[in-house]
Motif scaffolding. Structure first.
Motif, PDB file in Angstrom:
ATOM      1  N   GLU A  60       1.016  -1.155   0.144  1.00  0.00           N
ATOM      2  CA  GLU A  60       0.048   0.041   0.126  1.00  0.00           C
ATOM      3  C   GLU A  60       0.779   1.023   0.141  1.00  0.00           C
ATOM      4  O   GLU A  60       1.970   0.825   0.495  1.00  0.00           O
ATOM      5  N   ARG A  67       0.873  -6.709  -4.654  1.00  0.00           N
ATOM      6  CA  ARG A  67       0.333  -7.563  -3.601  1.00  0.00           C
ATOM      7  C   ARG A  67       0.302  -9.108  -4.485  1.00  0.00           C
ATOM      8  O   ARG A  67      -0.189  -9.193  -5.643  1.00  0.00           O
ATOM      9  N   GLU A  93      -1.451 -11.637  -4.751  1.00  0.00           N
ATOM     10  CA  GLU A  93      -2.928 -11.962  -4.570  1.00  0.00           C
ATOM     11  C   GLU A  93      -2.746 -13.552  -4.896  1.00  0.00           C
ATOM     12  O   GLU A  93      -2.437 -13.969  -6.136  1.00  0.00           O
ATOM     13  N   THR A 112      -5.351  -7.146  -9.628  1.00  0.00           N
ATOM     14  CA  THR A 112      -3.792  -7.538 -10.262  1.00  0.00           C
ATOM     15  C   THR A 112      -2.923  -7.552  -9.249  1.00  0.00           C
ATOM     16  O   THR A 112      -3.064  -7.346  -7.991  1.00  0.00           O
ATOM     17  N   GLN A 153      -2.225   3.058  -6.448  1.00  0.00           N
ATOM     18  CA  GLN A 153      -3.290   3.518  -5.474  1.00  0.00           C
ATOM     19  C   GLN A 153      -3.383   5.089  -5.574  1.00  0.00           C
ATOM     20  O   GLN A 153      -2.214   5.626  -5.802  1.00  0.00           O
ATOM     21  N   GLU A 190      -4.079   7.569  -2.641  1.00  0.00           N
ATOM     22  CA  GLU A 190      -4.210   7.284  -1.322  1.00  0.00           C
ATOM     23  C   GLU A 190      -4.148   8.930  -0.612  1.00  0.00           C
ATOM     24  O   GLU A 190      -3.281   9.770  -0.908  1.00  0.00           O
ATOM     25  N   GLU A 218     -15.700  -3.591  -4.256  1.00  0.00           N
ATOM     26  CA  GLU A 218     -14.844  -2.403  -3.628  1.00  0.00           C
ATOM     27  C   GLU A 218     -14.362  -1.845  -4.660  1.00  0.00           C
ATOM     28  O   GLU A 218     -13.556  -2.194  -5.544  1.00  0.00           O
ATOM     29  N   MET A 219     -14.394  -0.263  -4.662  1.00  0.00           N
ATOM     30  CA  MET A 219     -13.659   0.305  -5.623  1.00  0.00           C
ATOM     31  C   MET A 219     -12.909   1.396  -4.737  1.00  0.00           C
ATOM     32  O   MET A 219     -11.779   1.600  -5.184  1.00  0.00           O
ATOM     33  N   GLU A 274      -8.381   7.832   6.363  1.00  0.00           N
ATOM     34  CA  GLU A 274      -7.894   7.542   5.105  1.00  0.00           C
ATOM     35  C   GLU A 274      -8.756   7.462   4.010  1.00  0.00           C
ATOM     36  O   GLU A 274      -9.950   6.647   4.128  1.00  0.00           O
ATOM     37  N   SER A 279      -8.834   5.841   0.042  1.00  0.00           N
ATOM     38  CA  SER A 279      -7.758   4.895  -0.569  1.00  0.00           C
ATOM     39  C   SER A 279      -8.395   4.293  -1.875  1.00  0.00           C
ATOM     40  O   SER A 279      -9.310   3.471  -1.550  1.00  0.00           O
ATOM     41  N   GLY A 282      -8.536   2.550  -5.730  1.00  0.00           N
ATOM     42  CA  GLY A 282      -7.484   1.934  -6.649  1.00  0.00           C
ATOM     43  C   GLY A 282      -7.678   2.433  -8.194  1.00  0.00           C
ATOM     44  O   GLY A 282      -8.905   2.775  -8.491  1.00  0.00           O
TER      45      GLY A 282
END
Ligand code: GAP
Length: 439
Positions: A149, A181, A183, A193, A198, A200, A264-265, A305, A307, A309
């Motif tokens: 992050e 990450r 993933e 991906t 990001q 943020e 989530e976005m 925060e 955040s 993507g």
């Protein structure tokens, strides 16, 4: 008129490739799983997204920007809890060796990949951070991580920014940058991906005021997505309730209805004093804020925060903008209906024919407009096909130069959405566009 919106992610994947938005990484070698390259139009779209976010978040009197390095001191990740806690539960299929997130498959059912029965291993924790080594000697002391992050580069610079910019609470620090990450199950194009970007912002506040700022930022961030052109009906809130990350005491997501469903976005998190507190503890540095407005009280600020993507937002923009008019008929037309500020190409200049006298009018106009807007000059093929191409890449305005232009010093400007055409004097084209776009 019948209009079809996107129902299958594959429509977006294929348009993205066909028109130069997004290509698979290392495609000539067969591709690299879940890594994608932004092509000529994708990179413009991405720059528009980042510019828009940067302006919204830092062209204010209470937020500064930074651009921290991707590689950070390994202790950062010890302090932040990522070395010990940033993991997903993993199961392997003993037969086909496929890997799954244990919380995303039914481990009592046959393997989702090969159908083998009772083939899943026991779940084990899999850390999502990519490791690499720094310097020529590979030993345990040389391990560094690709940041999962961007936020930690903000926390570690809290004191630098606060003192150099003479900031008082509340204030924020914003950053755009790559995050990585490993993933377990990436996929759905650029939705999940292993390398992504990001955007943020950490907003430092007095403890006890975090709820108030949370509400404020929730509103600002939701509105931003609508200003980006997303359909408000496809946006909603998800409250994490009790299911919180290790650092948060309150968390909400902005979800978008992708073709794969709601997901989530952007996350808006109240991260308490967890991160700054841990960095103070692990670094031994005093990260207290001295509150002159409250009797020089010393405390570690709380953090709200935001955040988002960048790639995930781009995916939402592509899905939202995509429409096929009159599907299956002779009048079928695919359009990306971006708002003008997001469109990769703002204006296309299209001389009706390649012939010299038209180019003499078209080139100077193109060069003048290009100073202000990203434009495309296209002389190839029949005009109908050129319009269709511009519709499909989301260009809001097409300017046609024809033989009448040589007589009347005027051009035809076609609107992408209504397909209406206006005849406009060359000398008035810039003010016409300004009036349409608002910039
Ligand atoms: N600093 C807080 C943080 O990183 P997160 O919810 O893990 O929170 C924030 O990530 C956003 O980053 C997500 O809402 C998503 O848009 C994006 N994101 C996270 N993992 C991603 C991935 N593997 N691929 C693409 N985007 C991702």
């Amino acid at each position: 008129m019948e209009t079809k919106k996107v129902t299958d992610m594959q429509e977006i994947v294929s348009l993205s490739k066909r028109r130069g938005f997004i290509f698979q990484s290392s495609e000539i070698y067969g591709g690299l799983g879940s890594c994608w390259d932004y092509g000529p139009l994708g990179v413009e779209l991405k720059r528009n997204v980042k510019d828009s976010w940067w302006k919204a978040m830092t062209y204010r009197d209470d937020i500064d920007g930074v651009d921290a390095s991707i590689l950070m001191h390994p202790m950062v990740w010890k302090a932040s809890g990522h070395i010990d806690g940033f993991s997903d539960p993993l199961v392997d299929c003993k037969e086909c060796k496929a890997r799954f997130r244990a919380d995303k498959v039914d481990v009592t059912a046959p393997c989702e990949s090969c159908g083998a029965k009772d083939s899943y291993t026991e779940p084990r924790d899999f850390n999502l951070m990519f490791e690499t080594t720094m310097g020529p000697v590979k030993d345990s002391g040389s391990t560094v991580y690709l940041r999962p992050e961007t936020a930690q580069g903000i926390f570690t610079n809290f004191l630098n920014v606060q003192t150099t910019m003479r900031r008082k609470l509340p204030f924020g620090i914003a950053q755009i940058g790559k995050a990585f990450r490993n993933e377990i199950t990436p996929g759905n194009f650029i939705f999940r991906t292993r390398e992504f970007e990001q955007m943020e912002m950490q907003y430092f506040v007095k403890p006890g005021t975090q709820k108030e700022f949370m509400e404020k930022w929730k509103e600002i961030r939701f509105d931003w997505h609508i200003e980006q052109g997303l359909d408000p009906k496809k946006l909603r809130w998800h409250d994490h309730g009790e299911e919180l990350a290790h650092y948060a005491d309150l968390a909400f997501d902005i979800e978008y209805e992708f073709p794969i469903g709601w997901d989530e976005m952007e996350g808006i998190h109240s991260r308490t004093d967890f991160d700054l507190g841990k960095h103070a503890e692990f670094s031994g540095k005093n990260l207290n804020y001295v509150d002159q407005a409250d009797g020089n009280k010393k405390y570690i600020p709380y953090v709200v925060e935001t955040s988002v993507g960048c790639d995930r937002h781009i995916l939402a923009l592509l899905c939202d903008a995509y429409r096929v008019e009159n599907p299956g008929t002779k009048e079928e037309r695919t359009v990306l209906g971006f708002v003008p500020k997001m469109a990769p190409i703002k204006v296309a200049v299209l001389p009706l024919m390649k012939k010299e006298p038209l180019a003499q009018k078209a080139r100077p106009l193109f060069e003048a407009l290009q100073k202000k807007y990203k434009c495309e000059y296209d002389v190839a093929g029949n005009i109908g096909k050129r319009y269709r191409r511009q519709d499909e890449i989301g260009t809001p305005l097409c300017i046609t130069i024809d033989f009448d232009t040589l007589e009347d010093e005027a051009v035809t400007i076609r609107d992408r959405d209504s397909m209406n055409q206006d005849r406009v004097k060359i000398s008035e084209v810039e003010s016409y566009i300004l009036n349409k776009f608002g910039f």
